[in-house]
Design an enzyme around this catalytic site. Structure first.
Site, PDB file in Angstrom:
ATOM      1  CE  LYS A  26       3.455   3.331  23.681  1.00 21.45           C
ATOM      2  NZ  LYS A  26       2.989   4.331  22.747  1.00 21.45           N
ATOM      3  NE  ARG A  96       2.832   5.419  26.828  1.00 17.06           N
ATOM      4  CZ  ARG A  96       3.892   6.133  27.207  1.00 17.06           C
ATOM      5  NH1 ARG A  96       5.064   5.564  27.403  1.00 17.06           N
ATOM      6  NH2 ARG A  96       3.765   7.435  27.389  1.00 17.06           N
ATOM      7  N   GLY A 105      -8.600   3.488  22.390  1.00 14.99           N
ATOM      8  CA  GLY A 105      -9.672   3.451  23.380  1.00 14.99           C
ATOM      9  C   GLY A 105      -9.534   2.283  24.324  1.00 14.99           C
ATOM     10  CG  MET A 107      -2.873   2.539  24.526  1.00 14.04           C
ATOM     11  SD  MET A 107      -2.226   1.092  23.675  1.00 14.04           S
ATOM     12  CE  MET A 107      -1.536   1.879  22.226  1.00 14.04           C
ATOM     13  NE  ARG A 353       0.646   7.523  16.708  1.00 12.03           N
ATOM     14  CZ  ARG A 353      -0.266   7.588  17.659  1.00 12.03           C
ATOM     15  NH1 ARG A 353      -0.793   6.466  18.135  1.00 12.03           N
ATOM     16  NH2 ARG A 353      -0.649   8.731  18.159  1.00 12.03           N
ATOM     17  CG  HIS A 469     -36.988   9.677  -4.159  1.00 11.25           C
ATOM     18  ND1 HIS A 469     -36.910  10.956  -4.651  1.00 11.25           N
ATOM     19  CD2 HIS A 469     -37.091   8.870  -5.241  1.00 11.25           C
ATOM     20  CE1 HIS A 469     -36.983  10.939  -5.966  1.00 11.25           C
ATOM     21  NE2 HIS A 469     -37.102   9.681  -6.354  1.00 11.25           N
ATOM     22  NE  ARG A 631     -33.709  -0.374 -14.185  1.00 11.93           N
ATOM     23  CZ  ARG A 631     -33.673  -0.004 -12.913  1.00 11.93           C
ATOM     24  NH1 ARG A 631     -33.175  -0.806 -12.004  1.00 11.93           N
ATOM     25  NH2 ARG A 631     -34.104   1.191 -12.546  1.00 11.93           N
ATOM     26  CB  SER A 777     -26.240  -6.062 -14.544  1.00 11.07           C
ATOM     27  OG  SER A 777     -25.889  -4.967 -13.739  1.00 11.07           O
ATOM     28  CG  ASN A 781     -29.346  -0.339  -4.855  1.00 12.12           C
ATOM     29  OD1 ASN A 781     -28.249  -0.566  -4.362  1.00 12.12           O
ATOM     30  ND2 ASN A 781     -29.611   0.743  -5.560  1.00 12.12           N
ATOM     31  CB  CYS A 844     -25.699  -1.837 -12.007  1.00  9.20           C
ATOM     32  SG  CYS A 844     -27.237  -2.757 -11.937  1.00  9.20           S
ATOM     33  CE1 TYR A 864     -21.222  -3.571 -15.300  1.00 10.44           C
ATOM     34  CE2 TYR A 864     -20.654  -5.347 -16.812  1.00 10.44           C
ATOM     35  CZ  TYR A 864     -21.606  -4.553 -16.204  1.00 10.44           C
ATOM     36  OH  TYR A 864     -22.931  -4.709 -16.502  1.00 10.44           O
TER      37      TYR A 864
END
Lengths: 896, 896
Positions: A26, A96, A105, A107, A353, A469, A631, A777, A781, A844, A864
């Site tokens: 600011k 300020r 929040g 500020m 801003r 799922h 796979r 790869s 997960n 992947c 990749y």
């Protein structure tokens, strides 16, 4: 003597835009505007260094700081021609906070500082508006008491004995309003306001055991201290930890002369954007109110007017404003969000801003600014956040359309879908095959529903969370999905679902909004995504910059085509088990599972072979010229069998096998922890004939394709390797199958054998595995599940709590956990490449389409990323960002 | 010129015992014996270097090697006074391989080399025993053809059309026996043997398309080549890979003059041990046969005589033999296994090597040899393999006892148990509480059976493998267990089990041998372990040497006491959930699980509190002065609820809650992958009241104990941490509870908070976790499961296959996987200690009692290992070995 205070006012500022670290966002922008000769109420900024010194010195000001502040007040008094604490022409200021990074929040703001029993008299004299002055006074006391004394809420018992928290000032306000019969604040007359001020002061005396401070300089000092202190309140500390903002940045304090937009109809206030923040259109866009203060526009108490109308009210002022906004945008070379106040026909800019904008606007502004010569392409790319693109890639519910929302679930997969309700996979397939659009509604989905999901426009489930799922598969398919919609009760027998008093029957139309979780009755109008024009141009620029390739996870020709259209450069994960679930094949698959001997299994597999070969031919056609990573079968065999007694009995009848035999088989395949069970290469090793069939079908398809003179690069991926011996054992047999096919068909294709790195041990022993694998790869997960010891399917009972309590800063299934999983990936890449320099490495997991994860993949040198089709553009842009941000420190937004 | 050949014979040998690397174990020991003036048939050893050169030079001999061999033959001819290929006094030799490390099964031997149509005449003349010579000739052809030509098995069709593999030589032998009406080889007369030789030669001609080689030197060269080649046959390569033997060690070749024990009743052969290999008693122990060759003793065709009887047959020879064995044992300072041949009253030693022995013998010999001054204590310790001790620690079935074996299952937990059959935990508890000994027989066990298992002498299950619940828990308890005994059919209604035609009713006695898997009818006599005397003395020496502390995993005062008696220095893992399963408590636990509010849960927990406090008091009493690591509740809550509809209904009735409510609760707690689910600290974080109760009970118990002036160090262990935030969150609350208790009770105890490192991410982020943890305990069971992505409960479908195919060299749940899991442990220790230098680190998985894993723990600097009570002595000795082997290369047995 160190300089801690930076003045800005007529004739220029001591600061400038580049000094954000010292003056905060600011303060730096205000200084910059001052230097641009843009009218800004004068004032000064106390630097972040002063704040840091304050904490270092045990909450004492550094030497001379207060002296410097006093000098700057004098200077401010001089340029304003009025005096702090004067009972004739008093100077009022705003105080300020303003850090280097935006920390909403945290500020704290105090307006009208300088008012006391003495100065109000001067102000009344000056403004001839007693009501205005007392209104400012009561506002000041409220704000000051909150920020400086922390007086906020108090527990009270209601008449019926319940305990509630109330704001004491609001409580008094309500009483006064009652007494004076006023419904709005603005209805209160001077006497009412005077009484309010007296009552407020009593509260302060009671709470602080002192009188409300009268001395303006004492007020100022207390306000500055309060802003400094706010840097280390719990809220701010947590926020910084969360966004990685260093504790030693500190906050600046901006002290600025007050100007008033509420001094009559020649005054006013407004906010505006230099371009349309929704569409990105190049036009001045904003709102204003006459006789109002800043917060009134935001609070929406009165309806503001469109900015153009200011031309009618005050043509001169409007002209200045247009000049200024154009100057600011050209100067900052980005769309600005500005705030202004008009005091008695004089225009003051309070803030400028970078403006927030929608995804569509971000793309349009970025591309158009390049054409206008304002910015270069690289800057344009950085102006669009990759994650934002998700908004653009799916059809969405038209916000203007009328819709009757009947339920709300979890927004599990974005986009919108319209279709007729069906309750079973069979019905979905049957109706879809007749060209009908359907929405599959299930209690929860299982792998058996894949075919039905694939045929549907969207999926709605009653149970299951964001990682159920249904959610995971739908995101993979780029289909909208609403999960965990608990209000719905499915009544299967009646072929309908009920939600409150509404009944939706099979065949009724509904609309899902997967981005909000809304379930709507009937067909609601959708807006289709616009992927050409500016969007296409920006993506083109991203491709010119990025080094990371982007592939897709796709199991069907349809998904592969969608991904190609989105710019995918090959398939990084083609799961073959989804092909096993399709209608006719599942019978052969089950026949195989029920086989007792290898011979029987081979017989069943030979039925699947031509179908699987057909799948690959279709996919290769779509992906011509690109690599396709396939796979081999991964899930445990019990996933292909029904689980309930009822379903088993039905299947036994259908397959004409004894119920008991089927039950025994299903029982013998049951696992305590299927995720860690007999799956992946463990299946391929114990039943080699399954992988052999798959490899045969891959190579027959590839050879046929190659014979037509077309090019394809199958990359055969063995899943769930933990030890190089597994890979060696499997690869040896499969290479033989591949060679046999190529010899028989008289053609050779370029191919690779590689593995998924999805278990910690595979990453740790990557040097050994790379001796046999031509590519890696990372299956992030499963790698996340095992590294955390955390089943995605079971995390629902505690993961939300963990995220809420910030025990985990991010959901590790969404954003790669760089400290843990990321370390393993790095280790895997380094160890693998140490042994095989040209090892091709990709990722992947679902993380492959998440921008911060893509940046991580770039940083550690992957070749990749592969992600679901609808995230391909996001990954492309994220990969470009990763290049453009190379060498930058970790990026933290520094906009105010 | 490099020396490749080392002669041994009258006057000394060119080699010696220390030259095993060059001459192999056999060659070096033969040289050593020669140097000790012990009569050994002379000969020479071709060095391992020659073998290596042979492979380096593309299977050609190094320059001069053959020349050197010929020179040594000449020397051998000279000392023997007979000639190779002579038709009057022919020299015959044996040719044997012999590497630096023992590689049984790879060893090829050719005896009687040098025989041909010419030399047999000389030999007949010399021995005047035509039958003997032809017998030797046919043996020579058979062995030579196998070793050199690889002529072995051939496929044949039987009369009924089946295809079988047969040994051609054996087939001919059988025909000749038929023809000559002979039942044994020894029944064949000279003519039969002559015919045999002719026929054998025809086979060779057919298979090799050449005549059987007549030139003895050519025979020798071919035999040497064959031994070299055997170093690189597939069998040998696999064996080396498996045992970590370097490929470049090569094999030596021993060529030695033949002596004959089968030249009549003044000849003979035998094998002997310098002490009793079963008991360790210091006495000469062995067997011999007259008129026989070495293999006859081993083959057991005739019954050999005890070695003492040789005194009667040939007193002079016997006296020489005794002199020699004493000389050898004193020289080698270890019990020797020797082979000898007597040719016409002249004694020759053919081999000496370290003798194999039982655990009991190993301990006795080691301790007695120290007392005899033969070896020092360190050597004695290294003479006993830690794993062997397991044989000594459990009661065992008396091998002399009569027993009727009725079934055989997997030897899941060693030792033996006798008891009356019971089929339920309730029955076990009821009968055991009356002082009866029981054996619990179950289809399979679940955590609900813990109490019953604890009360039983042994456990027998029908399903489940070596790593099933029953097996793991039983090993933990040190109870014998036979798992997967599939022949048994439990008939619950009739309260009996059936195996073939035998019916065993509840209350009938049976005996289990958990070391062999044998289930026996009735009570069979057991032998109790002898743990004092030599054993105690050896363990005392181990304690003087080792630096690694040894603790135990124990959940009950009884187990803790057993472990103390075995020398445990504290508890490394006290699982608190086992305490939750005990009869009365499970009700309160279930009440807690069924609670809907925190308040209800606290009410239920307050019932468990005094019981748990009581447990800790008992355990602290046994472990006075030692640290006790207590793991807070770990398993998911559903483990405490029944799973079948039937059991749920029964419980609902018992608890007086609606069946549906119980079912719903059980359903809501169901998990897809419980191993990766809502357990460990995830429970403690979402239901903080559980851990708070546990910590309160620990500290109340500890404070009471401390008030009596006694010392105990509770170490509170938070399980399943993946991120330091979890630990911080939990520890903060629990430290408060601990302090509250200590304040209230007015006493302070020494304590620690720490964590189990059992998930990969915890090891990877150990530096962060160590900031909050005062100790780490590696939970290698779960760490192995997650690092491998391998559920121990589900591994039965493929892990045995993996082990059989050597895809995994060892079961990673038994032996720590140093490449994967071990890397994570190392990383965890290093990162943790980098942040907290004095971090206490231990291991509490089942690996803590496995010797090679203990050695690994020592190597990477852990403070202690913790294992089940019955493995404490094994760990103590293994820890001592680890110290004694420091700086040694990886230990590979170098005994021949």
């Amino acid at each position: 003597m160190k300089k801690y205070v930076y003045f800005f006012g007529p004739g220029g500022a001591e600061g400038m835009a580049g000094m954000k670290a010292l003056l905060g966002g600011k303060g730096a922008n205000i200084a910059e505007m001052t230097n641009l000769n843009i009218p800004v109420p004068p004032g000064f900024t106390i630097s972040t260094e002063a704040c840091n010194e304050y904490f270092k010195n045990n909450k004492k000001y550094p030497d001379d700081l207060w002296e410097e502040v006093e000098k700057n007040i004098t200077r401010l008094e001089d340029v304003m021609g009025i005096k702090f604490g004067s009972n004739s022409h008093p100077l009022l200021v705003s105080v300020r906070s303003g850090g280097r990074a935006s920390m909403p929040g945290m500020m704290d703001t105090v307006l009208n500082l300088g008012l006391n029993e003495n100065t109000i008299r001067g102000l009344i004299e000056k403004t001839r508006n007693e009501r205005f002055v007392y209104d400012a006074y009561r506002r000041f006391i409220t704000m000051f008491s909150g920020v400086v004394f922390g007086i906020k809420k108090k527990k009270r018992k209601t008449e019926d004995g319940q305990e509630i928290e109330i704001n004491q000032f609001e409580e008094i306000m309500d009483k006064i309003k009652n007494k004076y019969n006023a419904s709005l604040d603005t209805d209160l007359n001077v006497n009412a306001l005077k009484e309010l001020v007296e009552k407020y002061k009593l509260v302060v005396r009671k709470e602080t055991e002192k009188n409300f401070p009268e001395d303006p300089k004492e007020q100022l000092r207390m306000a500055i201290n309060a802003v400094f202190e706010s840097w280390n309140n719990q809220r701010a500390i947590t926020y910084r930890k969360l966004y990685g903002i260093p504790d030693n940045w500190g906050t600046a304090v901006n002290v600025q002369a007050m100007v008033f937009g509420n001094m009559g109809d020649t005054s006013g206030t407004g906010v505006a954007f230099t371009r349309d923040p929704a569409s990105g259109e190049k036009r001045f866009f904003g709102e204003f109110l006459l006789n109002a203060q800043g917060e009134d526009v935001v609070a929406g108490i009165r309806n503001p007017f469109p900015i153009e109308e200011l031309k009618n009210n005050m043509p001169e002022v409007y002209k200045s404003l247009v000049d200024i906004y154009q100057k600011l945008e050209t100067h900052y070379r980005d769309m600005q969000d500005i705030e202004f106040t008009i005091q008695d026909k004089k225009l003051y800019m309070l803030q400028t801003r970078t403006g927030k904008r929608t995804a569509a606007a971000a793309v349009r502004i970025a591309v158009e600014m390049v054409k206008e010569g304002l910015i270069d392409k690289k800057t344009a790319l950085l102006r669009v956040e990759p994650e934002q693109l998700d908004q653009l890639l799916h059809p969405t519910v038209d916000p203007k359309a009328k819709a009757e929302v009947i339920a709300k679930g979890l927004p599990a997969s974005p986009g919108a879908g319209i279709g007729k309700v069906v309750f079973t996979t069979e019905a979905a397939q049957e109706m879809a095959s007749k060209g009908e659009k359907v929405i599959l509604v299930r209690q929860e989905t299982s792998p058996e529903d894949i075919a039905g999901m694939n045929m549907s426009q969207g999926i709605l489930t009653v149970t299951g969370g964001m990682t159920s799922h249904a959610a995971v598969v739908a995101r993979g398919m780029g289909k909208c999905c609403i999960a965990g919609c608990k209000e719905i009760i499915i009544e299967e027998v009646k072929r309908q679902f009920r939600v409150n008093n509404t009944i939706i029957k099979e065949g009724d139309w509904i609309t899902l909004d997967g981005s909000t979780g809304m379930v709507m009755k009937d067909k609601v109008k959708l807006i289709q995504p616009e992927l050409s024009g500016n969007f296409a141009e920006l993506m083109q620029w991203a491709d010119e910059v990025r080094r990371l390739k982007v592939r897709t996870n796709a199991d069907t020709p349809h998904d592969a085509q969608v991904a190609r259209d989105f710019g995918a450069e090959g398939i990084g994960l083609c799961r073959t088990e989804h092909m096993f679930f399709e209608a006719k094949r599942i019978d052969a698959v089950r026949e195989m599972i029920l086989s007792d001997t290898e011979e029987e299994r081979r017989r069943a597999l030979s039925k699947i072979l031509p179908m699987q070969r057909g799948d690959f031919k279709e996919i290769f056609k779509v992906m011509e010229g690109y690599p396709v990573t396939i796979r081999l079968l991964d899930p445990p065999l019990h996933e292909f069998l029904p689980h309930t007694d009822e379903d088993i009995e039905a299947l036994a009848k259908e397959m004409n096998v004894p119920v008991n035999r089927l039950k025994e088989k299903a029982n013998s395949l049951k696992e305590f922890n299927p995720m860690l069970g007999h799956r992946g290469c463990r299946l391929g090793i114990t039943y080699p004939e399954i992988y052999e069939m798959q490899v045969q079908s891959i190579f027959e398809a590839a050879c046929e394709f190659a014979k037509k003179g077309k090019s394809i690069e199958p990359e055969v991926m063995i899943p769930l390797i933990v030890d190089v011996n597994e890979l060696r054992y499997t690869k040896e047999r499969l290479t033989k199958v591949a060679n046999d096919v190529m010899e028989r068909m008289g053609v050779r294709v370029k191919y690779m054998f590689g593995t998924m790195i999805e278990l910690p041990r595979a990453a740790i022993t990557a040097d050994k595995i790379a001796a046999e694998a031509e590519f890696f790869s990372f299956g992030t997960n499963d790698l996340t599940q095992t590294t955390f010891g955390l089943s995605r399917d079971d995390a629902g009972n505690f993961l939300p709590f963990y995220l809420e309590k910030k025990i985990f800063p991010k959901d590790p299934f969404v954003v790669i956990d760089q400290d843990g999983v990321g370390e393993l990936i790095k280790m895997g890449v380094e160890k693998g490449r140490a042994v095989r320099t040209n090892l091709k490495v990709g990722i992947c997991g679902e993380h492959g389409g998440e921008p911060s994860s893509v940046a991580f993949c770039h940083k550690i040198g992957l070749n990749y990323v592969s992600c679901s089709p609808f995230r391909v553009p996001i990954a492309r842009l994220a990969a470009a960002h990763a290049v453009l941000k190379e060498g930058m420190a970790d990026t933290i937004s520094t906009t105010a």
